[in-house]
Motif scaffolding. Structure first.
Motif, short mmCIF file in Angstrom:
data_model
loop_
_atom_site.label_atom_id
_atom_site.label_comp_id
_atom_site.label_asym_id
_atom_site.label_seq_id
_atom_site.Cartn_x
_atom_site.Cartn_y
_atom_site.Cartn_z
N GLU A 292 0.85 -1.18 0.00
CA GLU A 292 0.00 0.00 0.00
C GLU A 292 0.89 1.23 0.00
O GLU A 292 1.51 1.56 0.99
N ASN A 543 -10.97 3.94 -0.13
CA ASN A 543 -10.59 2.54 -0.33
C ASN A 543 -11.73 1.57 -0.03
O ASN A 543 -11.52 0.36 0.01
N PHE A 575 -6.15 7.58 -2.29
CA PHE A 575 -6.15 6.13 -2.46
C PHE A 575 -4.87 5.51 -1.89
O PHE A 575 -3.79 6.08 -1.97
#
Length: 764
Positions: A292, A543, A575
């Motif tokens: 991420e 998300n 995001f």
């Protein structure tokens, strides 16, 4: 001379980290110049705070307190001293950096960089002047200045009579500077023997005395205040902190991005102890960045404040109550600081509901009635480092309830006021808290407070209080238009860490989806702008799977205005896991010749490069670029990279060149190097230059030409011996166009390329 040992001690000064005392850092590697300001300037700002009426005026004044204007350098501190004796009082609230300031002054003197006209600097931590260190003498003989030095610096050896005489002569001649740190911590029941030696320093010696802005019975003609870090100091400190931990450079950049995007946290980060706590917490909560790209920015504001308060409680217990806190849990810390936290919560709520920030004696009286106990029974109550007293020259004890106070930052006031609401919701009588939420949920003054309530309830994870809160939020009275309600839901959800146990959670998400569809399908951009502002810091919503599915559906619309509005919204969402399907739809639209929304797509892709690995975006861009694309499209790709932050532009360009160099498609390689040419010097790195040198041996003459042109646009930054050597070889290239370009590049490099071999090659 034994006094040289004092100089060596200062030269070996280390600073311990608050949350890891085993980690010690040399002071020259961690000291950042504090913002030191003349006290009268700071008092003017505090007077403005005292007279502020509206919420916006209060916030602006708080920010002005932290925004340094005319700071002074350490070496200028004595400039306003007109007397022969140089004496300055340095004030500052808890955690602002007074002790570090004293140690840094001593270090700078020891290194010969500051006030070298003093033969000796003596740093005394005033809370060390205790009966244990200086026992009462049987003959009641008073301690002398040399006794302080003997006890503080030579406890295991005795100074000779000659050494004592020499030290006395230095004091008499004004060649000793005393640094007296922490007058507010000087024992209230100090013996008259120690009081006498302290008075001697105060009356006869050059000295700097540090103290919090209360309990000051001593008169000084010169006073300065340490008000913390400037904005530039924060960046320097964060970078140094993570360098010392051998962290990746991107780690500090992620934290700085997070701080700057949260104005409330940015405000308190100007206080050094708070910034160190933030850095420690951020480092401890490390999340892998491989999966991420921006996962760490989901750190909830409530969690950060709660952990900061825990750290301050640990410091308070260890310093004021001499307790070991290493093994204490959050609950244990709160139990030991029960009175202190109850006091802060009551004070914060009282002034919040009264639309004030000033805590005066009337507030203290009312809070005592509510709590049922007296503040004076807890003399160290204000030493936890959350409240700051006004510097109005009044004299008081450690708890000076006659002097006005305010929270070190407005967001701390809101956090503790939220704690008061949560305590009510968790009690057997939640009605007052429920009624307060219902009555004030759309009042912008209480927005952060309600966010904190949501986050604290998530921490406690008790079903009934959470139900009370969300029922009060979702039930009547309701905002008639709905946009304020939308904003409230978004901000409160963000503090829940995406928990699935939130009552009516799916109903909340469906409500958000409905408003997103309304916003992107409306011609009036005001609604869309409002949605952007509400969603731009909401990682949880960005998300959420159903939100992303809605955005994919909207991007497939045949209505151009819907696509443009969706792209506009996409460019602001934070995001951390961007759906590939959505990326493909954006890039496919980028390849369509409907030029009227290419600018919007470019802006969206620019933003996405901050959240998505560059190779993913650029690989997809290359796959849709076709040989017939003209320079207009090349310029669009260049614009995307140019508009990203500099470090993103550099690495994105390298990715593009690497991908294109490895690509068998000649046109992709040409496009990549044309993009590089448009970027010019912004993308100059040694790694990039090496790649271009490799490309200069490409089999395709057009690719060699692009690489040659790119080197020329990089200018003198590319003028290394290796580059000149390769360009010299290009003068013999089989392609006339490459030879011409090599000549022009050598001309652009100018004097840096002028050597005998180059001139000979050009002549040939």
């Amino acid at each position: 001379m034994p006094f040289e040992a004092i100089r060596r001690k200062y030269q070996q000064c280390y600073v311990e980290r608050l949350m890891n005392t085993c980690q010690k850092v040399p002071i020259e590697e961690c000291y950042i110049n504090l913002s030191i300001t003349r006290t009268e300037e700071q008092e003017e700002k505090e007077k403005k705070l005292q007279s502020a009426k509206s919420h916006d005026e209060i916030i602006n004044t708080y920010e002005e307190i932290y925004r340094n204007t005319t700071s002074i350098d350490i070496k200028e501190i004595f400039d306003k001293c007109k007397d022969r004796k140089k004496q300055v009082r340095v004030i500052g609230r808890a955690g602002i950096g007074k002790s570090i300031f004293c140690r840094y002054v001593a270090y700078q003197w020891a290194e010969g960089k500051l006030w070298s006209h003093y033969e000796l600097v003596v740093l005394i931590t005033l809370n060390s002047l205790t009966h244990e260190s200086y026992p009462m003498s049987a003959s009641d003989v008073k301690y002398s200045l040399v006794d302080l030095v003997q006890t503080q610096y030579f406890p295991c050896e005795s100074l000779s009579d000659d050494d004592k005489m020499y030290f006395k002569s230095l004091c008499d001649e004004g060649k000793v500077l005393w640094l007296l740190d922490g007058y507010d911590e000087l024992s209230l029941n100090i013996s008259h023997q120690l009081k006498s030696v302290f008075d001697t320093i105060y009356q006869t010696q050059h000295h700097i005395l540090t103290t919090r802005p209360y309990d000051i019975s001593l008169s000084y003609k010169t006073q300065v205040e340490i008000i913390g870090f400037t904005d530039a100091n924060i960046t320097m400190y964060v970078n140094q902190f993570f360098e010392q931990l051998d962290e990746n450079e991107s780690e500090s950049q992620h934290l700085l991005t997070y701080l700057k995007s949260n104005t409330k946290i940015w405000g308190i980060a100007h206080i050094p102890v708070h910034l160190e706590l933030i850095c420690c917490i951020w480092s401890d909560r490390k999340i892998s960045m491989t999966k991420e790209a921006s996962a760490k920015t989901t750190l909830e504001v409530t969690m950060l404040y709660d952990e900061m308060v825990q750290c301050l409680c640990r410091q308070y217990l260890e310093k004021q109550k001499h307790m070991a806190t290493c093994s204490m849990t959050r609950n244990a810390l709160r139990k030991h600081c029960e009175k202190e936290l109850e006091f802060l919560e009551n004070v914060a709520f009282y002034v919040m509901k009264d639309s004030s920030v000033i805590i005066d004696s009337n507030v203290f009286d009312e809070v005592e009635k509510t709590m049922g106990w007296f503040i004076s029974d807890y003399p160290q109550l204000l030493n936890i480092g959350i409240l700051k007293s006004f510097n109005d020259q009044r004299i008081g004890s450690h708890v000076d309830v006659k002097k006005p106070h305010y929270f070190v930052h407005l967001s701390f006031q809101e956090f503790f006021a939220a704690g008061y609401i949560v305590t009510g919701l968790r009690s057997g009588r939640p009605e007052d808290s429920i009624n307060f939420i219902k009555a004030n949920k759309y009042d912008q003054r209480f927005r952060l407070l309600l966010n904190f309530v949501s986050g604290l309830l998530t921490l406690y994870n008790e079903k009934q209080p959470i139900q009370y809160f969300w029922d009060a939020i979702l039930n009547e009275p309701l905002d008639l238009v709905g946009l304020r309600h939308f904003d409230l839901i978004i901000s409160c959800l963000e503090e829940t860490r995406g928990g699935s146990s939130i009552p009516r959670r799916q109903e909340l998400v469906d409500y958000i989806v409905t408003w997103i569809k309304i916003g992107v399908n409306m011609e009036d951009n005001k609604v869309l702008t409002y949605l952007q502002q509400a969603l731009q810091q909401s990682c949880i919503i960005a998300n959420e799977i159903s939100i992303q599915e809605t955005l994919i559906q909207l991007m497939q619309s045949k209505e151009p205005s819907t696509k443009i509005n969706t792209l506009t919204l996409l460019s602001t969402l934070p995001f951390s896991n961007f759906p590939e399907k959505l990326l493909d739809l954006i890039i496919i639209d980028f390849n369509i010749e409907q030029f009227y929304f290419h600018d919007t797509i470019s802006k969206a892709l620019t933003k996405l490069l901050e959240h998505i690995p560059h190779d993913v975006v650029l690989q997809r861009l290359l796959t849709v670029l076709k040989p017939q694309h003209n320079s207009k499209l090349i310029e669009r790709v260049s614009t995307i990279l140019k508009n990203t932050p500099e470090n993103h532009a550099i690495y994105a360009t390298i990715h593009m060149v690497v991908l294109a160099t490895q690509d068998k498609n000649i046109y992709h390689r040409q496009i990549a190097h044309q993009v590089l040419g448009h970027l010019g010097g912004k993308a100059t790195t040694q790694e990039l230059i090496r790649l271009l040198l490799t490309v200069l041996s490409d089999q395709d003459c057009d690719v060699r030409l692009c690489a040659c042109n790119a080197l020329g646009l990089l200018g003198e930054k590319a003028a290394s011996k290796e580059v000149v050597k390769v360009l010299l070889a290009a003068l013999s290239d089989q392609s006339c166009a490459v030879r011409v370009r090599a000549c022009r590049v050598l001309g652009r490099l100018g004097k840096k390329a002028a050597n005998e071999d180059v001139i000979k090659g050009l002549l040939t």
